[in-house]
Design a protein around this motif. Structure first.
Motif, PDB file in Angstrom:
ATOM      1  N   UNK A 313       2.616   4.801 -10.034  1.00  0.00           N
ATOM      2  CA  UNK A 313       2.623   3.262  -9.437  1.00  0.00           C
ATOM      3  C   UNK A 313       3.953   3.361  -8.677  1.00  0.00           C
ATOM      4  N   UNK A 314       3.857   3.219  -7.385  1.00  0.00           N
ATOM      5  CA  UNK A 314       4.918   3.015  -6.490  1.00  0.00           C
ATOM      6  C   UNK A 314       5.382   1.755  -5.965  1.00  0.00           C
ATOM      7  N   UNK A 315       6.604   1.573  -6.085  1.00  0.00           N
ATOM      8  CA  UNK A 315       7.122   0.107  -5.428  1.00  0.00           C
ATOM      9  C   UNK A 315       8.414   0.419  -4.563  1.00  0.00           C
ATOM     10  N   UNK A 316       8.602  -0.506  -3.520  1.00  0.00           N
ATOM     11  CA  UNK A 316      10.018  -0.515  -2.803  1.00  0.00           C
ATOM     12  C   UNK A 316      11.041  -0.580  -3.952  1.00  0.00           C
ATOM     13  N   UNK A 317      12.449  -0.553  -3.514  1.00  0.00           N
ATOM     14  CA  UNK A 317      13.561  -0.909  -4.250  1.00  0.00           C
ATOM     15  C   UNK A 317      13.544  -2.174  -4.474  1.00  0.00           C
ATOM     16  N   UNK A 318      13.153  -3.273  -4.025  1.00  0.00           N
ATOM     17  CA  UNK A 318      13.050  -4.566  -4.153  1.00  0.00           C
ATOM     18  C   UNK A 318      11.914  -5.069  -4.934  1.00  0.00           C
ATOM     19  N   UNK A 319      11.126  -4.079  -5.457  1.00  0.00           N
ATOM     20  CA  UNK A 319      10.143  -4.463  -6.438  1.00  0.00           C
ATOM     21  C   UNK A 319       9.001  -4.856  -5.802  1.00  0.00           C
ATOM     22  N   UNK A 320       8.754  -4.891  -4.404  1.00  0.00           N
ATOM     23  CA  UNK A 320       7.569  -5.427  -3.701  1.00  0.00           C
ATOM     24  C   UNK A 320       6.637  -4.120  -3.192  1.00  0.00           C
ATOM     25  N   UNK A 321       5.853  -4.476  -2.493  1.00  0.00           N
ATOM     26  CA  UNK A 321       4.824  -3.583  -1.742  1.00  0.00           C
ATOM     27  C   UNK A 321       4.423  -2.624  -2.520  1.00  0.00           C
ATOM     28  N   UNK A 322       3.835  -2.781  -3.576  1.00  0.00           N
ATOM     29  CA  UNK A 322       3.594  -1.775  -4.926  1.00  0.00           C
ATOM     30  C   UNK A 322       2.322  -1.302  -4.629  1.00  0.00           C
ATOM     31  N   UNK A 323       1.798  -0.046  -4.788  1.00  0.00           N
ATOM     32  CA  UNK A 323       0.630   0.678  -4.564  1.00  0.00           C
ATOM     33  C   UNK A 323       0.480   1.845  -5.615  1.00  0.00           C
ATOM     34  N   UNK A 324      -0.733   2.044  -5.987  1.00  0.00           N
ATOM     35  CA  UNK A 324      -1.177   2.988  -6.885  1.00  0.00           C
ATOM     36  C   UNK A 324      -1.324   4.424  -5.882  1.00  0.00           C
ATOM     37  N   UNK A 325      -0.992   5.330  -6.684  1.00  0.00           N
ATOM     38  CA  UNK A 325      -1.410   6.873  -5.767  1.00  0.00           C
ATOM     39  C   UNK A 325      -2.990   7.120  -6.218  1.00  0.00           C
ATOM     40  N   UNK A 326      -3.651   7.437  -5.056  1.00  0.00           N
ATOM     41  CA  UNK A 326      -5.028   7.758  -5.239  1.00  0.00           C
ATOM     42  C   UNK A 326      -6.002   6.394  -5.636  1.00  0.00           C
ATOM     43  N   UNK A 327      -5.274   5.078  -5.305  1.00  0.00           N
ATOM     44  CA  UNK A 327      -5.733   4.133  -5.630  1.00  0.00           C
ATOM     45  C   UNK A 327      -6.397   3.877  -7.147  1.00  0.00           C
ATOM     46  N   UNK A 328      -5.425   4.606  -7.900  1.00  0.00           N
ATOM     47  CA  UNK A 328      -5.766   4.402  -9.553  1.00  0.00           C
ATOM     48  C   UNK A 328      -6.885   5.003 -10.073  1.00  0.00           C
ATOM     49  N   UNK A 329      -7.330   6.079  -9.313  1.00  0.00           N
ATOM     50  CA  UNK A 329      -8.670   6.571  -9.776  1.00  0.00           C
ATOM     51  C   UNK A 329      -8.150   7.691 -10.884  1.00  0.00           C
ATOM     52  N   UNK A 330      -6.903   8.280 -10.731  1.00  0.00           N
ATOM     53  CA  UNK A 330      -6.690   9.350 -11.682  1.00  0.00           C
ATOM     54  C   UNK A 330      -5.541   9.187 -12.437  1.00  0.00           C
ATOM     55  N   UNK A 331      -5.500   8.050 -13.291  1.00  0.00           N
ATOM     56  CA  UNK A 331      -4.239   7.513 -13.876  1.00  0.00           C
ATOM     57  C   UNK A 331      -3.790   8.875 -15.080  1.00  0.00           C
ATOM     58  N   UNK A 332      -4.948   9.411 -15.724  1.00  0.00           N
ATOM     59  CA  UNK A 332      -4.605  10.240 -16.544  1.00  0.00           C
ATOM     60  C   UNK A 332      -4.022  11.659 -16.017  1.00  0.00           C
ATOM     61  N   UNK A 333      -4.024  11.805 -14.691  1.00  0.00           N
ATOM     62  CA  UNK A 333      -3.193  12.892 -14.077  1.00  0.00           C
ATOM     63  C   UNK A 333      -1.899  12.977 -14.037  1.00  0.00           C
ATOM     64  N   UNK A 334      -1.369  11.863 -14.366  1.00  0.00           N
ATOM     65  CA  UNK A 334       0.208  11.598 -14.173  1.00  0.00           C
ATOM     66  C   UNK A 334       1.041  11.565 -15.407  1.00  0.00           C
TER      67      UNK A 334
END
Length: 372
Positions: A313-334
């Motif tokens: 789960x990536x966000x910018x340093x201001x805490x906004x513009x958040x997005x999941x890597x691979x659209x949250x399809x592989x959460x158990x791979x991280x």
């Protein structure tokens, strides 16, 4: 030669021969009673204290209610982000989970207070907020029904009290950036952990699960350049540019705290006789997380190839513009959910080992008892 017992592991203490040998109790059996103090069937309830590694939604409730804590008996929902280790343990074992952890918490605000404007004050601490909340709720009545909140009679002997804290105490805006109260040192932090146990012991607690600090220098927020450490994050937007120096200081702090705890535990329990009749499992979170980091393929899902330093789960340093890597399809791979927090898969691994610890058979746990 006496030793701290942990299945498949012995930590020898040759210098402590005479002092500890007569009173040491292994996980499997205690000489005074002839039975094991650690067996899952002994327990009905898991009562947890800590920070965001354990909290489910207590801080969010405070944010949503202008800084006000939940009323007595309020049933808080699970986190919508991921299921944490404590909830996994409760689900897998049937234990009744009473969770008093608050995201952002430190052990004591008299050591490392951290302001949080969203609740118009400092993050609540374990010693000054979480433990008193538990005591009041245990002895109180539901704010709507008037019934006892805990099923009477409350039996501390069938409850395990866990404490997992330290990430915020040792992080930025605390010891890492020399932001603690003037004159406070790491020994004050470790002493606070035992102050928490004091309060719980006085309330009747006898079985404790105490976690040491995890290897925070491996977390993306604090890692060095070689380990893909992040520059600025939403949790530390003004992070200095020298990531290697940050990682080194964090490594020094966490290893120092863990060494203090390793020697303080037998002293407090067996020499100072601080907790007569208590049973304490010291869970080596440092070693478990280090094992996952060293061999992620052994613990994480193989659906997507990721490194131990990657987070989902990536966000910018201001805490906004958040997005999941691979659209949250592989959460158990991280290994990491974001820059600072373990992934749901890692929480699952922690839970599996905690269950083994409650059964008295985890290689990540050292067991101490002072039989009366």
């Amino acid at each position: 030669m006496p030793f701290v017992h942990s299945p498949d592991k012995m930590v020898l203490s040759p210098a402590l021969d005479v002092v500890f040998a007569p009173v040491l109790c292994q996980a499997q059996i205690c000489p005074a009673t002839g039975v094991s103090p650690w067996a899952l069937k002994r327990f009905r309830r898991l009562i947890t204290f800590g920070d965001s590694y354990t909290d489910e939604s207590r801080l969010q409730y405070m944010i949503d209610h202008n800084g006000t804590a939940p009323l007595l008996g309020t049933v808080l929902p699970e986190s919508t982000l991921l299921r944490n280790w404590a909830r996994h343990v409760a689900t897998d074992t049937g234990l009744d989970l009473r969770n008093y952890a608050v995201s952002g918490a430190v052990c004591s605000n008299y050591i490392t207070p951290r302001a949080f404007p969203s609740i118009h004050g400092d993050f609540p601490s374990v010693l000054e907020h979480e433990v008193p909340t538990y005591v009041v709720e245990r002895d109180g009545r539901h704010h709507e029904t008037g019934e006892s909140i805990y099923e009477p009679p409350f039996d501390s002997a069938s409850s395990v009290f866990s404490l997992m804290v330290g990430t915020n105490d040792l992080g930025n805006s605390a010891f890492l950036t020399d932001s603690q109260i003037a004159g406070k040192v790491l020994r004050h932090y470790t002493q606070c952990l035992y102050d928490v146990l004091d309060r719980l012991y006085a309330s009747g607690a006898r079985h404790f699960l105490l976690f040491n600090t995890m290897p925070l220098h491996l977390a993306p927020q604090y890692a060095n350049d070689t380990l893909d450490g992040q520059q600025a994050t939403r949790y530390w937007p003004d992070k200095p540019s020298d990531r290697n120096r940050v990682a080194i200081k964090m490594l020094q702090q966490t290893t120092s705290v863990n060494e203090i705890l390793r020697y303080q535990m037998p002293y407090e329990l067996l020499v100072a006789k601080r907790f007569p009749g208590a049973h304490i499992a010291m869970f080596d979170l440092w070693e478990l997380i280090s094992d996952i980091y060293a061999d992620p393929a052994e613990y994480l899902d193989h659906s997507r190839s990721t490194k131990a330093s990657d987070y989902e789960h990536h966000c910018d340093s201001a805490g906004g513009h958040c997005a999941y890597e691979y659209d949250h399809k592989y959460p158990d791979s991280f290994m990491w959910w974001d820059e600072l927090h373990p992934s749901g898969r890692v929480h699952r691994v922690i839970a599996q080992e905690v269950i083994r610890a409650l059964e008295g058979r985890s290689r990540y746990a050292s067991y101490w008892s002072d039989e009366q």
